[in-house]
Design a protein around this motif. Structure first.
Motif, PDB file in Angstrom:
ATOM      1  N   VAL A  62       0.866  -1.182   0.000  1.00 13.69           N
ATOM      2  CA  VAL A  62       0.000   0.000   0.000  1.00 13.69           C
ATOM      3  C   VAL A  62       0.900   1.228   0.000  1.00 13.69           C
ATOM      4  CG1 VAL A  62      -1.949  -1.129   1.160  1.00 13.69           C
ATOM      5  CG2 VAL A  62      -0.215   0.048   2.513  1.00 13.69           C
ATOM      6  N   ASP A  63       0.412   2.294  -0.598  1.00 14.81           N
ATOM      7  CA  ASP A  63       1.205   3.522  -0.674  1.00 14.81           C
ATOM      8  C   ASP A  63       1.101   4.375   0.582  1.00 14.81           C
ATOM      9  OD1 ASP A  63       2.151   2.904  -3.225  1.00 14.81           O
ATOM     10  OD2 ASP A  63       0.417   3.838  -4.181  1.00 14.81           O
ATOM     11  N   ASP A  64      -0.033   4.293   1.278  1.00 16.45           N
ATOM     12  CA  ASP A  64      -0.215   5.150   2.444  1.00 16.45           C
ATOM     13  C   ASP A  64       0.449   4.539   3.674  1.00 16.45           C
ATOM     14  OD1 ASP A  64      -2.259   3.212   2.006  1.00 16.45           O
ATOM     15  OD2 ASP A  64      -3.419   4.071   3.638  1.00 16.45           O
ATOM     16  N   ALA A  65       1.031   5.395   4.488  1.00 16.28           N
ATOM     17  CA  ALA A  65       1.718   4.962   5.703  1.00 16.28           C
ATOM     18  C   ALA A  65       0.705   4.714   6.819  1.00 16.28           C
ATOM     19  CB  ALA A  65       2.715   6.028   6.145  1.00 16.28           C
ATOM     20  N   LYS A  66       1.093   3.888   7.766  1.00 18.34           N
ATOM     21  CA  LYS A  66       0.279   3.654   8.956  1.00 18.34           C
ATOM     22  C   LYS A  66       0.188   4.959   9.722  1.00 18.34           C
ATOM     23  CE  LYS A  66       0.261   0.918  13.155  1.00 18.34           C
ATOM     24  NZ  LYS A  66       0.209   2.050  14.048  1.00 18.34           N
ATOM     25  N   THR A  67      -1.023   5.319  10.167  1.00 10.72           N
ATOM     26  CA  THR A  67      -1.198   6.611  10.826  1.00 10.72           C
ATOM     27  C   THR A  67      -1.803   6.530  12.221  1.00 10.72           C
ATOM     28  OG1 THR A  67      -3.365   6.900   9.805  1.00 10.72           O
ATOM     29  CG2 THR A  67      -1.465   7.842   8.634  1.00 10.72           C
ATOM     30  N   ALA A  68      -2.331   5.394  12.626  1.00 12.82           N
ATOM     31  CA  ALA A  68      -2.988   5.294  13.929  1.00 12.82           C
ATOM     32  C   ALA A  68      -2.768   3.903  14.520  1.00 12.82           C
ATOM     33  CB  ALA A  68      -4.482   5.564  13.784  1.00 12.82           C
ATOM     34  N   LYS A  69      -3.170   3.756  15.762  1.00  9.32           N
ATOM     35  CA  LYS A  69      -3.060   2.474  16.444  1.00  9.32           C
ATOM     36  C   LYS A  69      -3.912   1.434  15.728  1.00  9.32           C
ATOM     37  CE  LYS A  69      -3.751   0.321  20.966  1.00  9.32           C
ATOM     38  NZ  LYS A  69      -4.365  -0.896  20.456  1.00  9.32           N
TER      39      LYS A  69
ATOM     40  N   MET B  24       4.863  -4.865  21.242  1.00 14.66           N
ATOM     41  CA  MET B  24       5.958  -4.687  20.295  1.00 14.66           C
ATOM     42  C   MET B  24       5.411  -4.026  19.033  1.00 14.66           C
ATOM     43  SD  MET B  24       8.530  -6.442  21.850  1.00 14.66           S
ATOM     44  CE  MET B  24       9.719  -6.784  20.558  1.00 14.66           C
ATOM     45  N   ALA B  25       6.300  -3.646  18.125  1.00 15.70           N
ATOM     46  CA  ALA B  25       5.909  -3.183  16.795  1.00 15.70           C
ATOM     47  C   ALA B  25       6.824  -3.856  15.786  1.00 15.70           C
ATOM     48  CB  ALA B  25       6.024  -1.666  16.685  1.00 15.70           C
ATOM     49  N   ASP B  26       6.241  -4.249  14.643  1.00 18.06           N
ATOM     50  CA  ASP B  26       7.051  -4.856  13.595  1.00 18.06           C
ATOM     51  C   ASP B  26       7.850  -3.761  12.882  1.00 18.06           C
ATOM     52  OD1 ASP B  26       5.444  -3.693  11.550  1.00 18.06           O
ATOM     53  OD2 ASP B  26       4.349  -5.545  11.156  1.00 18.06           O
ATOM     54  N   PRO B  27       8.685  -4.097  11.905  1.00 18.35           N
ATOM     55  CA  PRO B  27       9.516  -3.080  11.253  1.00 18.35           C
ATOM     56  C   PRO B  27       8.747  -1.955  10.554  1.00 18.35           C
ATOM     57  CG  PRO B  27      10.447  -5.239  10.866  1.00 18.35           C
ATOM     58  CD  PRO B  27       9.101  -5.449  11.521  1.00 18.35           C
ATOM     59  N   GLU B  28       7.437  -2.138  10.312  1.00 17.30           N
ATOM     60  CA  GLU B  28       6.629  -1.072   9.715  1.00 17.30           C
ATOM     61  C   GLU B  28       5.675  -0.453  10.735  1.00 17.30           C
ATOM     62  OE1 GLU B  28       4.953  -1.807   5.876  1.00 17.30           O
ATOM     63  OE2 GLU B  28       6.838  -2.617   5.097  1.00 17.30           O
ATOM     64  N   ASP B  29       5.969  -0.661  12.025  1.00 14.55           N
ATOM     65  CA  ASP B  29       5.250  -0.057  13.152  1.00 14.55           C
ATOM     66  C   ASP B  29       3.846  -0.592  13.403  1.00 14.55           C
ATOM     67  OD1 ASP B  29       7.398   1.514  14.001  1.00 14.55           O
ATOM     68  OD2 ASP B  29       6.920   3.062  12.523  1.00 14.55           O
ATOM     69  N   ASN B  30       3.532  -1.799  12.911  1.00  9.50           N
ATOM     70  CA  ASN B  30       2.275  -2.449  13.265  1.00  9.50           C
ATOM     71  C   ASN B  30       2.433  -3.073  14.635  1.00  9.50           C
ATOM     72  OD1 ASN B  30       0.899  -2.162  10.619  1.00  9.50           O
ATOM     73  ND2 ASN B  30       2.611  -3.413   9.929  1.00  9.50           N
ATOM     74  N   GLU B  31       1.565  -2.685  15.578  1.00  9.75           N
ATOM     75  CA  GLU B  31       1.672  -3.208  16.931  1.00  9.75           C
ATOM     76  C   GLU B  31       1.258  -4.669  16.989  1.00  9.75           C
ATOM     77  OE1 GLU B  31      -0.414  -0.528  16.307  1.00  9.75           O
ATOM     78  OE2 GLU B  31       0.681   1.156  17.156  1.00  9.75           O
ATOM     79  N   PHE B  32       1.933  -5.418  17.870  1.00  8.67           N
ATOM     80  CA  PHE B  32       1.537  -6.774  18.204  1.00  8.67           C
ATOM     81  C   PHE B  32       1.975  -7.034  19.628  1.00  8.67           C
ATOM     82  CE2 PHE B  32       5.817  -7.229  16.550  1.00  8.67           C
ATOM     83  CZ  PHE B  32       6.394  -8.234  17.303  1.00  8.67           C
ATOM     84  N   CYS B  33       1.410  -8.063  20.244  1.00  5.44           N
ATOM     85  CA  CYS B  33       1.733  -8.357  21.629  1.00  5.44           C
ATOM     86  C   CYS B  33       2.428  -9.706  21.750  1.00  5.44           C
ATOM     87  CB  CYS B  33       0.468  -8.400  22.484  1.00  5.44           C
ATOM     88  SG  CYS B  33      -0.327  -6.789  22.661  1.00  5.44           S
ATOM     89  N   LEU B  34       3.374  -9.776  22.657  1.00  6.15           N
ATOM     90  CA  LEU B  34       3.914 -11.049  23.107  1.00  6.15           C
ATOM     91  C   LEU B  34       3.078 -11.427  24.315  1.00  6.15           C
ATOM     92  CD1 LEU B  34       7.761 -10.535  22.848  1.00  6.15           C
ATOM     93  CD2 LEU B  34       6.228 -11.717  21.260  1.00  6.15           C
ATOM     94  N   ASP B  35       2.389 -12.538  24.209  1.00  2.39           N
ATOM     95  CA  ASP B  35       1.416 -12.937  25.235  1.00  2.39           C
ATOM     96  C   ASP B  35       1.766 -14.312  25.756  1.00  2.39           C
ATOM     97  OD1 ASP B  35      -0.889 -13.343  26.720  1.00  2.39           O
ATOM     98  OD2 ASP B  35      -2.064 -13.886  24.977  1.00  2.39           O
TER      99      ASP B  35
END
Length: 146
Positions: free
Chosen positions: A75-82, A135-146
Motif C-alpha cells: 500500500v502507498d499510504d503509511a500507517k497513521t494510527a493504532k 511490540m511493533a514490527d519493522p513497519e510499526d504495526n503493533e503486536f503483543c507477546l502474550d
C-alpha cells in the motif's frame, strides 16, 4: 455452515521484507510459487508481471498447515494510527509469574534483533491478568507477546 478458512492480510510498504520478518517470528515459510516454478521471480516473469511489481504482494504459510496464511500487500499510504486489530504471538503459553515474563523478555530480545521495536511491558495484575509485552514490527504495526 462449514467452518471458514482464515487469512490474515497486512498492508505493507515492503511486503517481501515484512513477510520475511513475520515468517521468522512465527516459524512460517514463504508460500511455494505456483505452476512448478522454482522461484517466485521465475513465476512472476512467466506470468508477465513487470519486475517493478514483483514486490506488490507476498504470502507466508505455516509449514505444518495449521495456522492461517498471512498475505502481505503493498500500500502507498503509511500507517497513521493504532491498530484496531492486532496479532498476539503466544510466546509463554502455560507459564505464570516470573517464568512467564522471563520467557516474554527472551522472545522480545530475539524479535528486536529481527527488526521489531519494544513499546511497553504490562506487569501481571492478579487475579486474571497475566503480563504481556507490546511490540511493533519493522513497519510499526503493533503486536503483543502474550
Amino acid at each position: 455452515m462449514t467452518a471458514r478458512t482464515l487469512q490474515i492480510t497486512i498492508d505493507a510498504a515492503d511486503p517481501e521484507a515484512l513477510g520475511t520478518f513475520w515468517a521468522e517470528v512465527l516459524g512460517y515459510r514463504q508460500m511455494d510459487p505456483p505452476g512448478g516454478h522454482a522461484t517466485w521471480d521465475e513465476a512472476l516473469a512467466a506470468m508477465g508481471v513487470p519486475e517493478e511489481r514483483w514486490n506488490d504482494a507476498n504470502a507466508i504459510v505455516d509449514p505444518e498447515g495449521h495456522g492461517p496464511r498471512i498475505f502481505l500487500q503493498r500500500v502507498d499510504d503509511a500507517k497513521t494510527a493504532k491498530n484496531r486489530l492486532h496479532i498476539d504471538v503466544r510466546a509463554a503459553e502455560g507459564l505464570e509469574g516470573d517464568a512467564r515474563m522471563d520467557a516474554l523478555e527472551a522472545e522480545a530480545a530475539r524479535l528486536v534483533t529481527l527488526g521489531a521495536k519494544r513499546l511497553e511491558r504490562f506487569e501481571p495484575a492478579p487475579p486474571l491478568g497475566a503480563g504481556w509485552i507490546v511490540m511493533a514490527d519493522p513497519e510499526d504495526n503493533e503486536f503483543c507477546l502474550d
